[in-house]
Design an enzyme around this catalytic site. Sequence first.
Site, PDB file in Angstrom:
ATOM      1  N   GLU A 286       0.810  -1.215   0.000  1.00 19.19           N
ATOM      2  CA  GLU A 286       0.000   0.000   0.000  1.00 19.19           C
ATOM      3  C   GLU A 286       0.845   1.268   0.000  1.00 19.19           C
ATOM      4  O   GLU A 286       0.488   2.273  -0.620  1.00 19.19           O
ATOM      5  CB  GLU A 286      -0.944   0.025   1.200  1.00 19.19           C
ATOM      6  CG  GLU A 286      -1.783   1.295   1.229  1.00 19.19           C
ATOM      7  CD  GLU A 286      -2.819   1.330   2.313  1.00 19.19           C
ATOM      8  OE1 GLU A 286      -3.701   2.199   2.220  1.00 19.19           O
ATOM      9  OE2 GLU A 286      -2.744   0.516   3.245  1.00 19.19           O
TER      10      GLU A 286
ATOM     11  N   ASP B 175      -0.536  -4.980   3.321  1.00 19.96           N
ATOM     12  CA  ASP B 175      -1.042  -3.736   3.907  1.00 19.96           C
ATOM     13  C   ASP B 175      -0.490  -3.663   5.330  1.00 19.96           C
ATOM     14  O   ASP B 175      -0.938  -4.407   6.213  1.00 19.96           O
ATOM     15  CB  ASP B 175      -2.569  -3.730   3.933  1.00 19.96           C
ATOM     16  CG  ASP B 175      -3.135  -2.335   4.180  1.00 19.96           C
ATOM     17  OD1 ASP B 175      -2.405  -1.507   4.761  1.00 19.96           O
ATOM     18  OD2 ASP B 175      -4.289  -2.077   3.808  1.00 19.96           O
TER      19      ASP B 175
ATOM     20  N   ILE C 180      -0.642  -1.410   7.790  1.00 17.28           N
ATOM     21  CA  ILE C 180      -1.646  -1.020   8.773  1.00 17.28           C
ATOM     22  C   ILE C 180      -2.945  -0.782   8.014  1.00 17.28           C
ATOM     23  O   ILE C 180      -3.130   0.269   7.386  1.00 17.28           O
ATOM     24  CB  ILE C 180      -1.240   0.250   9.554  1.00 17.28           C
ATOM     25  CG1 ILE C 180       0.060   0.016  10.317  1.00 17.28           C
ATOM     26  CG2 ILE C 180      -2.359   0.667  10.509  1.00 17.28           C
ATOM     27  CD1 ILE C 180       0.573   1.254  11.057  1.00 17.28           C
ATOM     28  N   ASP C 181      -3.831  -1.756   8.020  1.00 18.24           N
ATOM     29  CA  ASP C 181      -5.135  -1.581   7.402  1.00 18.24           C
ATOM     30  C   ASP C 181      -6.081  -1.060   8.477  1.00 18.24           C
ATOM     31  O   ASP C 181      -6.307  -1.720   9.490  1.00 18.24           O
ATOM     32  CB  ASP C 181      -5.657  -2.900   6.836  1.00 18.24           C
ATOM     33  CG  ASP C 181      -6.939  -2.686   6.055  1.00 18.24           C
ATOM     34  OD1 ASP C 181      -6.921  -1.867   5.125  1.00 18.24           O
ATOM     35  OD2 ASP C 181      -7.960  -3.316   6.381  1.00 18.24           O
TER      36      ASP C 181
ATOM     37  N   THR D  77      -5.852   2.679   9.027  1.00 14.91           N
ATOM     38  CA  THR D  77      -4.953   3.722   9.528  1.00 14.91           C
ATOM     39  C   THR D  77      -5.696   4.810  10.299  1.00 14.91           C
ATOM     40  O   THR D  77      -5.161   5.360  11.273  1.00 14.91           O
ATOM     41  CB  THR D  77      -4.142   4.339   8.377  1.00 14.91           C
ATOM     42  OG1 THR D  77      -3.316   3.329   7.783  1.00 14.91           O
ATOM     43  CG2 THR D  77      -3.242   5.464   8.870  1.00 14.91           C
TER      44      THR D  77
ATOM     45  N   ASP E 185      -5.898  -4.507   0.503  1.00 14.92           N
ATOM     46  CA  ASP E 185      -6.933  -4.454   1.531  1.00 14.92           C
ATOM     47  C   ASP E 185      -7.614  -5.814   1.718  1.00 14.92           C
ATOM     48  O   ASP E 185      -8.039  -6.150   2.818  1.00 14.92           O
ATOM     49  CB  ASP E 185      -8.033  -3.447   1.155  1.00 14.92           C
ATOM     50  CG  ASP E 185      -7.535  -2.034   0.987  1.00 14.92           C
ATOM     51  OD1 ASP E 185      -6.759  -1.582   1.844  1.00 14.92           O
ATOM     52  OD2 ASP E 185      -7.936  -1.379   0.010  1.00 14.92           O
TER      53      ASP E 185
END
Length: 274
Positions: A80, A96, A98-99, A101, A224
């Site tokens: 990402e 990802d 930190i999905d 954020t 994601d």
Amino acid sequence: MPSEPHTATPSDLRALCADIAHEAGSFAHEQRRRLGAGSRAAHDTKSSDVDPVTEFDRATEELVVDRLRAERPDDSIIGEEGADHTGSSGLEWHIDPIDGTVNFVYDLPGWCTSVAVLRDGAPIAGAIYAPVVDELYTAALGEGATINGAPITVSGATDLATSLPATGFSYHLDEHRVEQAERIARILPRIRDIRRQGSAALDLAYVATGRVDAYFEEFVNSWDIAAGVLLVTEAGGTVTAFDGNALDVTAPAGVLAATPALHGEFVTMFVASR
């Protein structure tokens, strides 16, 4: 020692996904705790003024990429926060760091690290780690899905009127959100309620565990959903595009994941609402 690119099984790759997701999520969690409870993390923005990115997103992605380059040097990597490495093995990692954020910035618990590996555009192994609640979800093609090592399955819900789906909204403050809001207005009278967690990966994990009965969202990206899509299918759920056709995980226009008994009814609602 790096593993051989053509000998790793989905089970081997699942173990690597789990190890990396746990390490990276734990790293991000420790950094967040140092900021103090209730504090807001400093951030820049990406696709719009309400789409944040933090130094921790970037540092966590760097950690994941370093691990993958060391252990799977011939694989491709797409992340990402800009990771874009072309490999030769035929395997492609979608990550990802930190999905969720926004949740991370506001010190809300609904964020995670998602790691998945694809072959020919389809996920064959993946892991999602939610460090705040210490839950590790894993899946491998043909081998089922787990949470903290225990097998999981989607819910047995069959009644749309008492179903509980989850969804998310675009960070583009334009017709995307208007369209999504109008769809919710048409759907909400026909279901029990709706949940907006703030993390597509966790929403899919919650479908896989039976915590929610469905998840739908447009304008998502491969990183994601790649691990979560595999979780749901390996837990017995159905995942497609909004119109019921096959989902292209690498370029998803929209994703619909649901328990099999309800999937068709959601498709019918979405098609009718267009």
